[in-house]
Design a protein around this motif. Structure first.
Motif, PDB file in Angstrom:
ATOM      1  N   ASP A 121     -22.075  31.066  -0.371  1.00  0.00           N
ATOM      2  CA  ASP A 121     -23.322  31.174   0.384  1.00  0.00           C
ATOM      3  C   ASP A 121     -23.058  30.913   1.864  1.00  0.00           C
ATOM      4  N   ALA A 136     -14.780  28.530  -5.264  1.00  0.00           N
ATOM      5  CA  ALA A 136     -15.113  27.589  -6.337  1.00  0.00           C
ATOM      6  C   ALA A 136     -13.878  27.170  -7.122  1.00  0.00           C
ATOM      7  N   HIS A 194     -18.772  19.756   0.471  1.00  0.00           N
ATOM      8  CA  HIS A 194     -19.285  21.001  -0.099  1.00  0.00           C
ATOM      9  C   HIS A 194     -19.125  22.184   0.852  1.00  0.00           C
ATOM     10  N   GLU A 222     -24.515  27.610  -3.464  1.00  0.00           N
ATOM     11  CA  GLU A 222     -23.386  27.952  -4.311  1.00  0.00           C
ATOM     12  C   GLU A 222     -22.197  28.425  -3.474  1.00  0.00           C
ATOM     13  N   VAL A 281     -30.365  25.472  -4.776  1.00  0.00           N
ATOM     14  CA  VAL A 281     -28.968  25.219  -5.111  1.00  0.00           C
ATOM     15  C   VAL A 281     -28.096  26.083  -4.201  1.00  0.00           C
ATOM     16  N   ARG A 340     -18.436  24.369  -2.463  1.00  0.00           N
ATOM     17  CA  ARG A 340     -18.730  23.740  -3.755  1.00  0.00           C
ATOM     18  C   ARG A 340     -20.237  23.699  -3.943  1.00  0.00           C
ATOM     19  N   THR A 341     -20.686  23.837  -5.191  1.00  0.00           N
ATOM     20  CA  THR A 341     -22.111  23.824  -5.483  1.00  0.00           C
ATOM     21  C   THR A 341     -22.741  22.542  -4.955  1.00  0.00           C
ATOM     22  N   ARG A 366     -26.391  20.531  -4.824  1.00  0.00           N
ATOM     23  CA  ARG A 366     -27.785  20.396  -5.266  1.00  0.00           C
ATOM     24  C   ARG A 366     -28.175  18.926  -5.167  1.00  0.00           C
ATOM     25  N   SER A 368     -30.174  21.519   0.234  1.00  0.00           N
ATOM     26  CA  SER A 368     -29.867  21.199  -1.165  1.00  0.00           C
ATOM     27  C   SER A 368     -31.026  20.527  -1.878  1.00  0.00           C
TER      28      SER A 368
END
Length: 282
Positions: A239, A38, A148, A236, A234, A134-135, A137, A230
């Motif tokens: 994951d 992150a 991501h 993260e 979410v 990267r997150t 959603r 997504s």
């Protein structure tokens, strides 16, 4: 780049392979985990390499741990290869089949995998795994997924089929036994992997080739899977997403025996590396 974690279980040291040379990442991060990814970890590592600030280290002969530490969750896609759906006499799904594995199933690529007590149908599944960087959603489209993804790795989605299909409820009880997700050896960045839909996946049991597949036969590609998930959860940094297995499992229509203590499974993909893990008894 190829990220890896070396050393005894619980005390792994972060490193990165650039070409054939390994470099110590201890001065950049304590570990390769969600926090590192992150915090622009991949980009910062590249900057350090370009500036010649990382120290080469020897890794030959050392244990390799899972390439990402303590994933928050392991999300899996079932029946995602047409040939695997066919061998299990199951219709190709209209949408991805989603299930979870406990995050503590993740072990190193060459660690011993434990057959559960009372198990009669422990099975293997070579898979391409995605690691989130990267997150993510509510992504707008599969095209947004690439930004991501930190990279890709190999997984053996070990499964106890009797627990999965004969004990009622969800699949998770056949998927979440301890050590049931050997991961690695490397977290390979997307620039080195290229097209995730153009990867060979192979698995041997005691030297006998059982699975000889290709990600071009996936029903839902890696980017589609990230986008799809997504919409429901979410995703993260750190994951892991197992994206499904090709044909050749013991549960299929090919009369392969299930795994027993002493069996050795080897899985390989040319751009992702190789695992070799023996099976023991819990």
């Amino acid at each position: 780049m190829k990220f890896l974690r070396i050393g005894t279980a619980g005390a792994e040291r972060p490193a990165v392979m650039d070409g054939d040379t390994a470099f110590d990442l201890s001065g950049v991060t304590r570990d390769i985990d969600g926090a590192f990814l992150a915090d622009r970890g991949v980009e910062r590592t590249r900057e350090q390499l370009d500036e010649g600030r990382l120290r080469p280290i020897a890794v030959a002969g050392l244990r390799i741990g899972a390439p990402v530490a303590r994933p928050g969750k392991v999300v899996c896609i079932g029946l995602n290869y047409r040939d695997h759906a066919a061998e299990t006499a199951t219709a190709v799904p209209a949408e991805p089949v989603v299930f979870m594995k406990a995050s503590n199933t993740v072990v190193g690529p060459d660690d011993t995998v434990l057959i559960p007590r009372g198990s009669a149908k422990t099975d293997y599944e070579v898979e391409l795994a995605v690691v989130i960087g990267r997150t993510a959603r509510y992504l707008d489209s599969p095209a947004d997924s690439a930004a991501h993804i930190a990279g890709y790795t190999l997984a053996d989605d070990v499964t106890e089929r009797a627990y999965q299909h004969e004990r009622g409820g969800q699949w998770d009880k056949g998927k979440s036994c301890e050590t049931f997700n050997p991961l690695g050896p490397y977290l390979v960045t997307p620039d080195e992997v290229g097209d995730p839909g153009d990867l060979e996946l192979r698995l041997w049991v005691n030297g006998e080739l059982r699975q000889d597949g290709h990600t071009k036969n996936m029903v839902f590609g890696a980017h589609h899977v990230v986008w799809y998930l997504s919409q429901f959860m979410v995703l993260e940094p750190g994951d892991v997403i197992n994206t499904g297995t090709p044909a050749g499992v013991a549960f299929g229509a090919n009369d392969f025996p299930y795994l027993v203590k002493g069996d050795v499974v080897t899985i390989e993909s040319p751009r992702l590396g190789r695992q070799r893990h023996a099976f023991g008894q819990a």
